[in-house]
Design a protein around this motif. Structure first.
Motif, PDB file in Angstrom:
ATOM      1  N   ALA A  12      67.779  22.029  58.565  1.00  0.00           N
ATOM      2  CA  ALA A  12      66.440  21.805  58.472  1.00  0.00           C
ATOM      3  C   ALA A  12      66.225  21.754  57.042  1.00  0.00           C
ATOM      4  O   ALA A  12      66.437  22.464  56.169  1.00  0.00           O
ATOM      5  CB  ALA A  12      65.490  22.969  59.170  1.00  0.00           C
ATOM      6  N   CYS A  13      65.454  20.615  56.609  1.00  0.00           N
ATOM      7  CA  CYS A  13      65.006  20.553  55.181  1.00  0.00           C
ATOM      8  C   CYS A  13      63.790  19.716  54.983  1.00  0.00           C
ATOM      9  O   CYS A  13      63.789  18.671  55.708  1.00  0.00           O
ATOM     10  CB  CYS A  13      66.041  19.737  54.306  1.00  0.00           C
ATOM     11  N   ASP A  14      62.690  20.311  54.657  1.00  0.00           N
ATOM     12  CA  ASP A  14      61.471  19.760  54.300  1.00  0.00           C
ATOM     13  C   ASP A  14      61.474  19.609  52.878  1.00  0.00           C
ATOM     14  O   ASP A  14      61.514  20.734  52.002  1.00  0.00           O
ATOM     15  CB  ASP A  14      60.256  20.748  54.675  1.00  0.00           C
ATOM     16  N   VAL A  15      61.508  18.324  52.184  1.00  0.00           N
ATOM     17  CA  VAL A  15      61.569  18.043  50.725  1.00  0.00           C
ATOM     18  C   VAL A  15      60.304  18.528  50.037  1.00  0.00           C
ATOM     19  O   VAL A  15      60.529  18.549  48.767  1.00  0.00           O
ATOM     20  CB  VAL A  15      61.971  16.726  50.509  1.00  0.00           C
ATOM     21  N   ALA A  74      67.489  12.172  57.475  1.00  0.00           N
ATOM     22  CA  ALA A  74      68.841  11.515  58.136  1.00  0.00           C
ATOM     23  C   ALA A  74      68.480  11.486  59.827  1.00  0.00           C
ATOM     24  O   ALA A  74      69.332  11.139  60.571  1.00  0.00           O
ATOM     25  CB  ALA A  74      70.057  12.357  58.036  1.00  0.00           C
ATOM     26  N   ASN A  75      67.114  11.621  60.350  1.00  0.00           N
ATOM     27  CA  ASN A  75      67.029  11.739  61.607  1.00  0.00           C
ATOM     28  C   ASN A  75      66.554  10.455  62.195  1.00  0.00           C
ATOM     29  O   ASN A  75      66.550  10.332  63.407  1.00  0.00           O
ATOM     30  CB  ASN A  75      65.955  12.747  62.072  1.00  0.00           C
ATOM     31  N   ARG A  76      66.327   9.462  61.569  1.00  0.00           N
ATOM     32  CA  ARG A  76      65.992   8.140  62.102  1.00  0.00           C
ATOM     33  C   ARG A  76      65.999   7.020  61.050  1.00  0.00           C
ATOM     34  O   ARG A  76      66.448   7.158  59.945  1.00  0.00           O
ATOM     35  CB  ARG A  76      64.538   8.183  62.407  1.00  0.00           C
ATOM     36  N   GLY A  77      65.843   5.893  61.655  1.00  0.00           N
ATOM     37  CA  GLY A  77      65.812   4.587  60.586  1.00  0.00           C
ATOM     38  C   GLY A  77      66.928   4.688  59.851  1.00  0.00           C
ATOM     39  O   GLY A  77      68.229   4.577  60.115  1.00  0.00           O
ATOM     40  N   ILE A  78      66.759   4.322  58.535  1.00  0.00           N
ATOM     41  CA  ILE A  78      67.686   3.961  57.274  1.00  0.00           C
ATOM     42  C   ILE A  78      68.795   5.267  57.186  1.00  0.00           C
ATOM     43  O   ILE A  78      69.748   4.993  57.341  1.00  0.00           O
ATOM     44  CB  ILE A  78      67.244   3.759  56.234  1.00  0.00           C
ATOM     45  N   GLY A  79      68.082   6.290  57.258  1.00  0.00           N
ATOM     46  CA  GLY A  79      68.950   7.463  56.845  1.00  0.00           C
ATOM     47  C   GLY A  79      69.645   7.757  58.069  1.00  0.00           C
ATOM     48  O   GLY A  79      71.149   8.046  57.889  1.00  0.00           O
ATOM     49  N   PRO A  98      65.073  19.517  63.051  1.00  0.00           N
ATOM     50  CA  PRO A  98      66.343  19.256  63.685  1.00  0.00           C
ATOM     51  C   PRO A  98      66.155  19.123  65.252  1.00  0.00           C
ATOM     52  O   PRO A  98      66.659  18.409  65.928  1.00  0.00           O
ATOM     53  CB  PRO A  98      67.144  20.368  63.261  1.00  0.00           C
ATOM     54  N   GLU A  99      65.116  19.991  65.742  1.00  0.00           N
ATOM     55  CA  GLU A  99      64.847  19.750  67.328  1.00  0.00           C
ATOM     56  C   GLU A  99      64.589  18.436  67.886  1.00  0.00           C
ATOM     57  O   GLU A  99      64.630  18.244  69.055  1.00  0.00           O
ATOM     58  CB  GLU A  99      63.968  21.019  67.638  1.00  0.00           C
ATOM     59  N   ARG A 100      63.989  17.580  66.901  1.00  0.00           N
ATOM     60  CA  ARG A 100      63.625  16.316  67.334  1.00  0.00           C
ATOM     61  C   ARG A 100      64.542  15.184  67.219  1.00  0.00           C
ATOM     62  O   ARG A 100      64.402  14.141  67.075  1.00  0.00           O
ATOM     63  CB  ARG A 100      62.388  16.147  66.643  1.00  0.00           C
ATOM     64  N   ALA A 114      76.404  14.342  65.648  1.00  0.00           N
ATOM     65  CA  ALA A 114      77.203  15.781  65.207  1.00  0.00           C
ATOM     66  C   ALA A 114      78.327  15.993  66.347  1.00  0.00           C
ATOM     67  O   ALA A 114      79.211  16.617  65.698  1.00  0.00           O
ATOM     68  CB  ALA A 114      76.080  16.677  64.825  1.00  0.00           C
ATOM     69  N   GLU A 115      77.919  16.103  67.609  1.00  0.00           N
ATOM     70  CA  GLU A 115      78.661  16.538  68.678  1.00  0.00           C
ATOM     71  C   GLU A 115      80.160  15.873  68.698  1.00  0.00           C
ATOM     72  O   GLU A 115      81.235  16.512  68.819  1.00  0.00           O
ATOM     73  CB  GLU A 115      77.839  16.442  69.802  1.00  0.00           C
ATOM     74  N   SER A 116      80.174  14.564  68.032  1.00  0.00           N
ATOM     75  CA  SER A 116      81.140  13.808  68.272  1.00  0.00           C
ATOM     76  C   SER A 116      81.804  13.700  67.001  1.00  0.00           C
ATOM     77  O   SER A 116      83.084  12.812  66.841  1.00  0.00           O
ATOM     78  CB  SER A 116      80.880  12.509  68.909  1.00  0.00           C
ATOM     79  N   SER A 117      81.479  14.404  66.073  1.00  0.00           N
ATOM     80  CA  SER A 117      81.918  14.059  64.738  1.00  0.00           C
ATOM     81  C   SER A 117      83.082  15.037  64.311  1.00  0.00           C
ATOM     82  O   SER A 117      83.689  15.095  63.064  1.00  0.00           O
ATOM     83  CB  SER A 117      80.609  14.255  63.698  1.00  0.00           C
ATOM     84  N   ARG A 118      83.449  15.992  65.246  1.00  0.00           N
ATOM     85  CA  ARG A 118      84.444  16.749  64.863  1.00  0.00           C
ATOM     86  C   ARG A 118      84.320  17.550  63.708  1.00  0.00           C
ATOM     87  O   ARG A 118      85.271  17.905  62.634  1.00  0.00           O
ATOM     88  CB  ARG A 118      86.082  16.235  64.596  1.00  0.00           C
ATOM     89  N   GLY A 119      82.958  18.126  63.459  1.00  0.00           N
ATOM     90  CA  GLY A 119      82.605  18.971  62.209  1.00  0.00           C
ATOM     91  C   GLY A 119      82.444  18.328  60.870  1.00  0.00           C
ATOM     92  O   GLY A 119      82.104  18.869  59.758  1.00  0.00           O
ATOM     93  N   ARG A 120      82.459  16.998  61.045  1.00  0.00           N
ATOM     94  CA  ARG A 120      82.139  16.292  59.813  1.00  0.00           C
ATOM     95  C   ARG A 120      80.609  16.148  59.442  1.00  0.00           C
ATOM     96  O   ARG A 120      80.349  15.407  58.517  1.00  0.00           O
ATOM     97  CB  ARG A 120      82.822  14.759  59.700  1.00  0.00           C
TER      98      ARG A 120
END
Length: 229
Positions: A55-58, A8-13, A34-36, A44-50
């Motif tokens: 971290a997940c390496d599939v 979820a960190n780039r592109g389509i995700g 997550p650090e990248r 996330a900061e503006s999502s009000r907790g939503r």
């Protein structure tokens, strides 16, 4: 709706996260580093907790289990989006890097199975849950251009896994499909790709929203058209 999205960190995700948040859904985002994931962190900061980031390496069982352990609510939608493009420098079989092909298969084909297996108890707690595995038209056996062995084979394997999941989970009311986002203008797709990421993501969301049990086991593009296996 409570959604889990990997890669979820780039592109389509990332665009899927952005559009789901905009309509009010809650998301657990799995990312390898997550650090990248600066843009995701800003959301996330503006999502009000939503939006929660984990971290997940599939490709790693322990990492996938940690993602599942971070989710306590029933999961209504799982989008297995994390994937890699094989680093092949030539299309010929003589130059095929088998180690890279193995890595590509590990992430693209086995990764979604790891995540699905770990989250299955939470999917079962949700009435009418859906699993959307992001594949590619390059994974279709209707192959007229050749090459891209590692990537094509990994996505074809994902397609078969999705068909098996659809059969195994049908009686539990869990819908499983394979979706192709098209050739999208992202880091992976390149600047020559014809489809903007916003259009692809919006199309995928629309297809997912319209899914019914009759669609389980299907292979669709982001416009909702069926793709030949």
């Amino acid at each position: 709706m409570n959604i889990v999205i990997t890669g979820a960190n780039r592109g389509i995700g990332l665009e899927l996260v952005r559009q789901y948040l905009a309509r009010g859904d809650s998301i657990h985002a799995g990312v390898r580093t997550p650090e990248r994931a600066g843009e995701l962190a800003a959301l996330a900061e503006s999502s009000r907790g939503r939006l929660r980031i984990t971290a997940c390496d599939v490709a790693l069982e322990t990492s996938v289990r940690a993602l599942a352990a971070s989710v306590s609510e029933p999961v209504e939608l799982l989008i297995n989006n994390a994937g890699v493009r094989s680093r092949e420098r030539a299309d010929g079989v003589e130059e095929l890097d088998l180690a890279d092909a193995t890595r590509t298969f590990e992430v693209n084909a086995l990764g979604p199975l790891r995540v699905t297996g770990a989250l299955l108890p939470l999917l079962r707690r949700s009435r009418g849950a859906k699993i959307a595995n992001i594949s590619s038209g390059l994974g279709s056996i209707d192959n007229t251009s050749g090459g891209a062995y590692g990537y094509r084979m990994s996505k074809a394997a994902l397609n078969m896994a999705s068909r098996s999941l659809a059969q195994d989970l049908r009686d539990e009311g869990i819908v499983t499909v394979v979706l192709s986002p098209g050739w999208v203008r992202t880091d992976m797709g390149g600047s020559d790709a014809p489809t903007p990421v916003t259009e692809s993501a919006a199309g995928l969301i629309g297809v997912i929203d319209r899914l019914t049990p009759r669609d389980s086991g299907g292979f669709f593009d982001f416009r909702g058209e069926r793709i030949p296996w």
